[in-house]
Design a protein around this motif. Structure first.
Motif, mmCIF file in Angstrom:
data_model
loop_
_atom_site.group_PDB
_atom_site.id
_atom_site.type_symbol
_atom_site.label_atom_id
_atom_site.label_comp_id
_atom_site.label_asym_id
_atom_site.label_seq_id
_atom_site.Cartn_x
_atom_site.Cartn_y
_atom_site.Cartn_z
ATOM 1 N N VAL A 127 0.836 -1.180 0.004
ATOM 2 C CA VAL A 127 -0.042 0.081 -0.008
ATOM 3 C C VAL A 127 0.775 1.155 -0.114
ATOM 4 O O VAL A 127 1.747 1.462 0.756
ATOM 5 N N ASP A 128 0.665 2.263 -0.857
ATOM 6 C CA ASP A 128 1.410 3.468 -0.992
ATOM 7 C C ASP A 128 0.576 4.432 -0.251
ATOM 8 O O ASP A 128 -0.696 5.086 -0.870
ATOM 9 N N LEU A 129 0.923 4.646 1.003
ATOM 10 C CA LEU A 129 0.030 5.617 1.747
ATOM 11 C C LEU A 129 0.111 7.122 1.270
ATOM 12 O O LEU A 129 -0.726 8.057 1.766
ATOM 13 N N ALA A 130 1.109 7.385 0.752
ATOM 14 C CA ALA A 130 1.578 8.674 0.227
ATOM 15 C C ALA A 130 0.449 9.276 -0.422
ATOM 16 O O ALA A 130 0.157 10.419 -0.784
ATOM 17 N N GLN A 131 -0.524 8.447 -1.096
ATOM 18 C CA GLN A 131 -1.467 8.923 -2.043
ATOM 19 C C GLN A 131 -2.585 9.356 -1.458
ATOM 20 O O GLN A 131 -3.508 9.961 -2.040
ATOM 21 N N TYR A 132 -2.625 9.328 -0.246
ATOM 22 C CA TYR A 132 -3.934 9.584 0.550
ATOM 23 C C TYR A 132 -3.798 11.044 1.136
ATOM 24 O O TYR A 132 -2.795 11.350 1.710
ATOM 25 N N ASP A 133 -5.003 11.545 1.294
ATOM 26 C CA ASP A 133 -5.141 12.994 1.968
ATOM 27 C C ASP A 133 -5.374 12.669 3.417
ATOM 28 O O ASP A 133 -5.055 13.521 4.287
ATOM 29 N N TYR A 134 -5.949 11.388 3.598
ATOM 30 C CA TYR A 134 -6.225 11.191 5.066
ATOM 31 C C TYR A 134 -6.370 9.381 5.179
ATOM 32 O O TYR A 134 -6.828 8.980 4.501
ATOM 33 N N VAL A 135 -5.888 8.983 6.090
ATOM 34 C CA VAL A 135 -5.881 7.629 6.654
ATOM 35 C C VAL A 135 -6.780 7.311 7.902
ATOM 36 O O VAL A 135 -6.372 8.118 8.835
ATOM 37 N N VAL A 136 -7.432 6.361 7.826
ATOM 38 C CA VAL A 136 -8.326 5.789 8.890
ATOM 39 C C VAL A 136 -7.990 4.619 9.490
ATOM 40 O O VAL A 136 -7.961 3.532 8.529
ATOM 41 N N ASP A 137 -7.566 4.359 10.689
ATOM 42 C CA ASP A 137 -7.310 2.926 11.257
ATOM 43 C C ASP A 137 -8.660 2.497 11.976
ATOM 44 O O ASP A 137 -8.526 3.091 13.361
ATOM 45 N N ALA A 138 -9.232 1.645 11.531
ATOM 46 C CA ALA A 138 -10.367 1.111 12.353
ATOM 47 C C ALA A 138 -9.967 -0.411 12.313
ATOM 48 O O ALA A 138 -11.219 -1.387 12.336
ATOM 49 N N ILE A 139 -8.724 -0.993 12.262
ATOM 50 C CA ILE A 139 -8.712 -2.436 12.360
ATOM 51 C C ILE A 139 -8.314 -2.882 13.887
ATOM 52 O O ILE A 139 -8.251 -2.302 14.746
ATOM 53 N N ASP A 140 -8.469 -4.118 13.933
ATOM 54 C CA ASP A 140 -8.307 -4.741 15.484
ATOM 55 C C ASP A 140 -6.922 -5.288 15.610
ATOM 56 O O ASP A 140 -6.528 -5.448 16.852
ATOM 57 N N THR A 141 -6.143 -5.782 14.628
ATOM 58 C CA THR A 141 -4.757 -6.306 14.979
ATOM 59 C C THR A 141 -3.742 -5.180 15.387
ATOM 60 O O THR A 141 -3.620 -4.260 14.847
ATOM 61 N N ILE A 142 -3.216 -5.358 16.769
ATOM 62 C CA ILE A 142 -2.206 -4.369 17.044
ATOM 63 C C ILE A 142 -1.210 -4.219 16.363
ATOM 64 O O ILE A 142 -0.530 -3.180 15.833
ATOM 65 N N ALA A 143 -0.508 -5.455 15.404
ATOM 66 C CA ALA A 143 0.690 -5.122 14.903
ATOM 67 C C ALA A 143 0.526 -4.234 13.619
ATOM 68 O O ALA A 143 1.103 -3.306 13.187
ATOM 69 N N GLY A 144 -1.018 -4.510 13.434
ATOM 70 C CA GLY A 144 -1.397 -3.696 11.976
ATOM 71 C C GLY A 144 -1.575 -2.257 12.282
ATOM 72 O O GLY A 144 -1.032 -1.273 11.698
#
Length: 240
Positions: free
Chosen positions: A109-126
């Motif tokens: 995943v190329d995160l640089a393309q996003y204006d905003y990122v939302v983390d709604a995942i359950d896995t702590i490592a992720g």
């Protein structure tokens, strides 16, 4: 001229609506919390949404996940959510990625393309990996802390991760990010409610709950957390 975002425009102005239309947002996890976040982002006119989740809807999702219905059971969550977003706003660009975000998959995943990122995942490592990468790349980011084992939606708050208390997940995140040299600047929604110890029923279900430590959940706390995240994202994006 009236359009589906006219009521939103009354609050954030024409420029704000245009900023949202031009924005690209990634939502990692589209279940209990993330599903409501996506819903509000779509209804607010965010022009491009990329959805990441490798799970399918199951029976126990019906008590809290917006897109979980008897019709969608067994479907990949990202596919069902994408279909609904396009039904709300046919002009939106929606990517559906059947993947779990983990350190092993992060390079995909190329995160640089996003204006905003939302983390709604359950896995702590992720969650840790995503927070670190967004922090280092200076990508606007917001994460959900623990929404399970809670009954009081009114105790949800928005804060810097390092100003949180009570929430066990936030405590782990603070510790792990501090070890990685990450300081203030991680925005989260968390609850000041002391987690409830789930009651356990009888038979096989009780054994599974005990073994896997499954959290209890409600229809309203994850939903409230997801809508709070969406509200923060909308305000941040429309003012840029």
């Amino acid at each position: 001229m009236l359009n589906q975002f006219s009521r939103t425009e009354l609050l954030i102005g024409t420029e704000g609506v245009q900023r949202l239309k031009a924005a690209k947002v990634a939502v990692f996890g589209v279940g209990g919390v993330g599903g409501y976040t996506v819903e509000a982002l779509a209804r607010s006119g965010v022009g491009a949404l990329d959805l990441f989740d490798n799970d399918t809807f199951c029976l126990t999702n019906l008590n809290r996940q917006l897109h979980a219905t008897h019709k969608t059971l067994g479907q990949y969550k990202v596919d069902a959510v994408r279909e609904r977003v396009l039904d709300i706003n046919p002009e939106a660009k929606v990517g559906a990625f059947r993947t779990f975000y983990l350190p092993e998959t992060a390079e995909q995943v190329d995160l640089a393309q996003y204006d905003y990122v939302v983390d709604a995942i359950d896995t702590i490592a992720g969650k840790i990996e995503l927070a670190v990468r967004c922090y280092e790349e200076k990508i606007p980011f917001m994460a959900s802390m623990g929404a399970g084992n809670k009954l009081e939606a009114a105790k949800l708050e928005v804060a810097d991760l390092f100003d949180t208390s009570v929430c066990p997940l936030a405590k782990v995140m603070r510790y792990e990010l501090k070890r990685r040299g990450i300081g203030r600047g991680i925005k989260v929604v968390y609850s000041r409610e002391v987690p409830i110890v789930p009651t356990v029923g009888e038979g096989r279900e009780a054994e599974q709950t005990h073994r896997r430590q499954l959290p209890g959940s409600t229809a309203f706390v994850p939903a409230a957390a997801g809508l709070i995240i969406a509200g923060e994202a909308i305000r941040d994006l429309s003012r840029r």
